[in-house]
Design a protein around this motif. Structure first.
Motif, PDB file in Angstrom:
ATOM      1  N   UNK A 322      49.865  95.982  51.608  1.00 13.91           N
ATOM      2  CA  UNK A 322      49.707  94.975  50.569  1.00 13.91           C
ATOM      3  C   UNK A 322      48.270  94.464  50.521  1.00 13.91           C
ATOM      4  N   UNK A 323      47.681  94.190  51.671  1.00  8.74           N
ATOM      5  CA  UNK A 323      46.331  93.629  51.711  1.00  8.74           C
ATOM      6  C   UNK A 323      45.320  94.554  51.047  1.00  8.74           C
ATOM      7  N   UNK A 324      45.431  95.864  51.304  1.00 10.66           N
ATOM      8  CA  UNK A 324      44.473  96.805  50.732  1.00 10.66           C
ATOM      9  C   UNK A 324      44.504  96.778  49.203  1.00 10.66           C
ATOM     10  N   UNK A 326      45.896  94.253  47.322  1.00 11.81           N
ATOM     11  CA  UNK A 326      45.962  92.913  46.776  1.00 11.81           C
ATOM     12  C   UNK A 326      44.605  92.418  46.273  1.00 11.81           C
ATOM     13  N   UNK A 327      43.549  92.590  47.062  1.00 16.33           N
ATOM     14  CA  UNK A 327      42.259  92.045  46.650  1.00 16.33           C
ATOM     15  C   UNK A 327      41.739  92.680  45.355  1.00 16.33           C
ATOM     16  N   UNK A 328      41.692  94.010  45.224  1.00 16.51           N
ATOM     17  CA  UNK A 328      41.301  94.563  43.916  1.00 16.51           C
ATOM     18  C   UNK A 328      42.232  94.134  42.786  1.00 16.51           C
ATOM     19  N   UNK A 329      43.523  93.993  43.094  1.00 17.65           N
ATOM     20  CA  UNK A 329      44.501  93.628  42.065  1.00 17.65           C
ATOM     21  C   UNK A 329      44.218  92.238  41.502  1.00 17.65           C
ATOM     22  N   UNK A 330      44.056  91.240  42.374  1.00 15.36           N
ATOM     23  CA  UNK A 330      43.874  89.905  41.820  1.00 15.36           C
ATOM     24  C   UNK A 330      42.478  89.712  41.224  1.00 15.36           C
ATOM     25  N   UNK A 331      41.495  90.491  41.690  1.00 12.54           N
ATOM     26  CA  UNK A 331      40.182  90.419  41.049  1.00 12.54           C
ATOM     27  C   UNK A 331      40.242  90.964  39.611  1.00 12.54           C
ATOM     28  N   UNK A 332      41.012  92.019  39.434  1.00 11.48           N
ATOM     29  CA  UNK A 332      41.115  92.639  38.117  1.00 11.48           C
ATOM     30  C   UNK A 332      41.954  91.809  37.151  1.00 11.48           C
ATOM     31  N   UNK A 333      42.919  91.038  37.667  1.00 11.84           N
ATOM     32  CA  UNK A 333      43.838  90.291  36.797  1.00 11.84           C
ATOM     33  C   UNK A 333      43.573  88.794  36.814  1.00 11.84           C
ATOM     34  N   UNK A 334      42.451  88.383  37.399  1.00  7.33           N
ATOM     35  CA  UNK A 334      42.177  86.948  37.518  1.00  7.33           C
ATOM     36  C   UNK A 334      42.041  86.272  36.164  1.00  7.33           C
ATOM     37  N   UNK A 335      41.574  87.012  35.132  1.00  7.34           N
ATOM     38  CA  UNK A 335      41.365  86.420  33.812  1.00  7.34           C
ATOM     39  C   UNK A 335      42.610  86.492  32.921  1.00  7.34           C
ATOM     40  N   UNK A 402      51.310  87.770  55.986  1.00  3.29           N
ATOM     41  CA  UNK A 402      51.378  88.148  54.579  1.00  3.29           C
ATOM     42  C   UNK A 402      51.135  86.955  53.665  1.00  3.29           C
ATOM     43  N   UNK A 403      51.692  85.810  54.026  1.00  2.00           N
ATOM     44  CA  UNK A 403      51.449  84.594  53.243  1.00  2.00           C
ATOM     45  C   UNK A 403      49.955  84.280  53.207  1.00  2.00           C
ATOM     46  N   UNK A 404      49.297  84.422  54.339  1.00  2.00           N
ATOM     47  CA  UNK A 404      47.870  84.112  54.419  1.00  2.00           C
ATOM     48  C   UNK A 404      47.086  84.960  53.425  1.00  2.00           C
ATOM     49  N   UNK A 405      47.404  86.240  53.323  1.00  2.00           N
ATOM     50  CA  UNK A 405      46.699  87.105  52.393  1.00  2.00           C
ATOM     51  C   UNK A 405      46.958  86.686  50.952  1.00  2.00           C
ATOM     52  N   UNK A 406      48.191  86.305  50.641  1.00  2.00           N
ATOM     53  CA  UNK A 406      48.487  85.862  49.277  1.00  2.00           C
ATOM     54  C   UNK A 406      47.702  84.598  48.941  1.00  2.00           C
ATOM     55  N   UNK A 407      47.671  83.651  49.865  1.00  2.00           N
ATOM     56  CA  UNK A 407      47.009  82.374  49.599  1.00  2.00           C
ATOM     57  C   UNK A 407      45.491  82.509  49.515  1.00  2.00           C
ATOM     58  N   UNK A 459      48.192  80.185  57.501  1.00  2.00           N
ATOM     59  CA  UNK A 459      48.660  80.342  56.126  1.00  2.00           C
ATOM     60  C   UNK A 459      48.793  78.992  55.431  1.00  2.00           C
ATOM     61  N   UNK A 460      49.435  78.042  56.095  1.00  2.00           N
ATOM     62  CA  UNK A 460      49.704  76.766  55.444  1.00  2.00           C
ATOM     63  C   UNK A 460      48.431  75.936  55.268  1.00  2.00           C
ATOM     64  N   UNK A 461      47.514  76.016  56.224  1.00  2.00           N
ATOM     65  CA  UNK A 461      46.245  75.304  56.061  1.00  2.00           C
ATOM     66  C   UNK A 461      45.449  75.897  54.903  1.00  2.00           C
ATOM     67  N   UNK A 462      45.406  77.230  54.803  1.00  2.00           N
ATOM     68  CA  UNK A 462      44.679  77.852  53.695  1.00  2.00           C
ATOM     69  C   UNK A 462      45.307  77.477  52.357  1.00  2.00           C
ATOM     70  N   UNK A 463      46.627  77.472  52.290  1.00  2.00           N
ATOM     71  CA  UNK A 463      47.315  77.072  51.056  1.00  2.00           C
ATOM     72  C   UNK A 463      46.933  75.641  50.676  1.00  2.00           C
ATOM     73  N   UNK A 464      46.943  74.730  51.643  1.00  2.00           N
ATOM     74  CA  UNK A 464      46.599  73.349  51.352  1.00  2.00           C
ATOM     75  C   UNK A 464      45.156  73.187  50.904  1.00  2.00           C
TER      76      UNK A 464
END
Length: 538
Positions: A322-324, A326-335, A402-407, A459-464
């Protein structure tokens, strides 16, 4: 529902997974092999050295992979060459200097990672491997950026094949022992770098842009302390376990370990030190003999712990795949206008998949290690089974990873990468605190819980921290309800041995899946949309 884009993420995750699965599955595939070749204390030494690799890799790379992705994504072809050449030149210079320091000053480096003097020579292999792996970072990032997932995967697979083949040859054919493991690793890293040559030829030019380099460092360096904090969270437990005294090991594991065999191995380690000293028993030699004998107990615990931890690889692979992607995915769909809603659905789906893997591996761990192999062997040598009780706790840690990567999406999209620092340092502080408190008292279980609590904290600190900068409407009610349902099923399985049979375990998993629509984690309409062969028309 953004089913088409979710399918794109799933597709790229699957392709990157071919390489990530087999690269990381190497550790799992090789561990059954190692479990029949090495005693747990010898495997513990290998584990400690690879733990050092994790820390040193972060220092060697100092966030340059993420910095390259950030600056190259918006550059034209000439600009990308400049970014590539500057990033590679920076990594080449610093990695050569750092490896030279390891070669010139092995004693303090060995002391830093608690490596006994008799294994200090392994640091020379480490110095070479670190340079090779560092130089591959930017070319691999370029492949990810260009969505060349298949090429990425095939290169990783080639390195895996070389590593596996040479491990078998050097350990079984030539009986090189621990040295063979690191010789195979060095050859595999060199092969990988050679296969990345086309990326160097296409993009590298004899140029170095000092101004661009400073911008790369400003973006990437915040990943260094954060990365080190992450490494502490993930692997510092092995260093605490290694420092367990013979008395602590005997107290905690008298009914699990073969203490007589451990005592004999400790005696052999002490004799080996005396033999290397030419049989002259000086006070210094006596001290080294005592240290070598005591280290056997800690290495044994590390070997057992790190060995059974390989069973968590099934969930670790899901998270890393997922991590590999995820980063290109959210960069491409951020707009995209519905980007926050899209990212919220990713979080819910990743949590569901992670919990399914957690329950499945926890239920069937005993069956997995007993899988029969040709020649009367089983998958994992029984001398490592004593640590199976840590597997569910270790798996839970990867759910939070996994949560940390999403956040992380908010930190990237709002250029707030400095937020990774307090999040990872908070996790590191929790890991250090709970390892110090729990490992001397409860050993391996304490190490597993310390790591899981640290991941949850990260994960929770990054989310906050990211919420004020980029709000995502995560469906916490559904996610927490699914977590509670998973805990109920696991608790029932753990408390009633009658349920610990394959048929009942399968029924428990079916019951877990049946609750997904009721909890609205995944709706029937979403399942139908995601499974359609073609995305719906806009």
């Amino acid at each position: 529902m953004p089913a088409g884009r979710l399918r794109q993420l799933a597709s790229e995750t699957a392709i990157y997974g071919l390489s990530s699965i087999l690269a990381r599955l190497l550790n799992f595939l090789l561990f059954p092999f190692y479990s029949h070749v090495f005693t747990p204390d010898a495997y513990g030494v290998i584990s400690i050295v690879y733990t050092a690799f994790l820390f040193f890799n972060i220092v060697y790379q100092y966030g340059m992979e993420s910095a390259y992705l950030r600056f190259a994504v918006e550059a034209d072809e000439d600009g990308r060459r400049r970014v590539f050449s500057t990033a590679v030149g920076s990594l080449l210079g610093t990695s050569l200097v750092l490896s030279a320091l390891i070669v010139l000053f092995p004693a303090p480096v060995a002391a830093l990672i608690d490596l006994e003097a008799r294994y200090r020579w392994l640091l020379y292999y480490m110095a070479v491997i670190l340079v090779l792996d560092t130089l591959a970072v930017v070319p691999f990032a370029e492949l990810r950026l260009r969505n060349r997932a298949w090429r990425f995967a095939l290169i990783r697979l080639a390195g895996v094949a070389v590593n596996i083949g040479l491990n078998v040859l050097l350990l079984v054919g030539l009986h090189l022992g621990v040295a063979g493991v690191f010789m195979a690793n060095a050859a595999a890293s060199a092969t990988t770098l050679l296969l990345l040559t086309p990326e160097f030829l296409r993009l590298w030019r004899p140029m170095f842009d000092a101004g661009l380099w400073r911008r790369l460092l400003r973006f990437g360096l915040p990943f260094l302390p954060g990365g080190l904090g992450y490494a502490i969270t993930d692997r510092i437990n092995l260093l605490f376990l290694k420092r367990m005294t013979p008395e602590q090991v005997r107290r905690l594991y008298a009914d699990r370990f073969d203490l007589e065999a451990l005592a004999r191995e400790a005696e052999r380690a002490a004799r080996a030190v005396l033999e290397r000293a030419g049989g002259v028993l000086t006070p210094e030699v006596q001290q080294r003999m005592a240290e070598a004998a005591q280290a056997v107990y800690g290495n044994h615990v590390v070997g057992v712990y790190n060995g059974v931890l390989k069973l968590a690889i099934f969930l670790m692979l899901v998270v890393q795949m997922f991590r590999f992607a995820w980063q290109p995915f959210f960069l491409q769909h951020a707009r995209d206008p519905d980007a926050p809603q899209l990212f919220a659905r990713v979080f819910s789906l990743l949590t569901a998949v992670s919990l399914l893997v957690l329950l499945s591996v926890s239920f069937f761990a005993a069956e997995i290690v007993r899988l029969p192999l040709p020649g009367g062997y089983v998958l994992i040598n029984p001398r490592y089974w004593t640590g199976l009780f840590i597997v569910p706790v270790a798996l839970l840690g990867y759910v939070f990873q996994g949560w940390y990567y999403v956040f992380s999406v908010g930190a990237y999209l709002r250029h707030r990468t400095a937020l990774f620092i307090p999040a990872t340092l908070a996790g590191a502080a929790v890991a250090l605190l709970f390892n110090a408190l729990l490992v001397p008292r409860v050993g391996m279980l304490g190490a597993a819980w310390a790591t899981t609590l640290a991941y949850a904290t990260m994960a929770l600190v990054l989310w906050g921290l990211t919420r004020p900068h980029y709000a995502v409407p995560y469906r916490w009610r559904q996610v927490l309800a699914l977590g509670a349902w998973s805990a109920v099923l696991f608790g029932a399985w753990h408390m009633w041995p009658a349920l610990q049979r394959p048929l009942f375990e399968l029924l428990l998993l079916v019951g877990w899946a049946a609750a997904l629509p009721a909890l609205r984690v995944v709706t029937p309409a979403e399942l139908r949309a995601l499974l359609r062969r073609r995305p719906p028309s806009a």
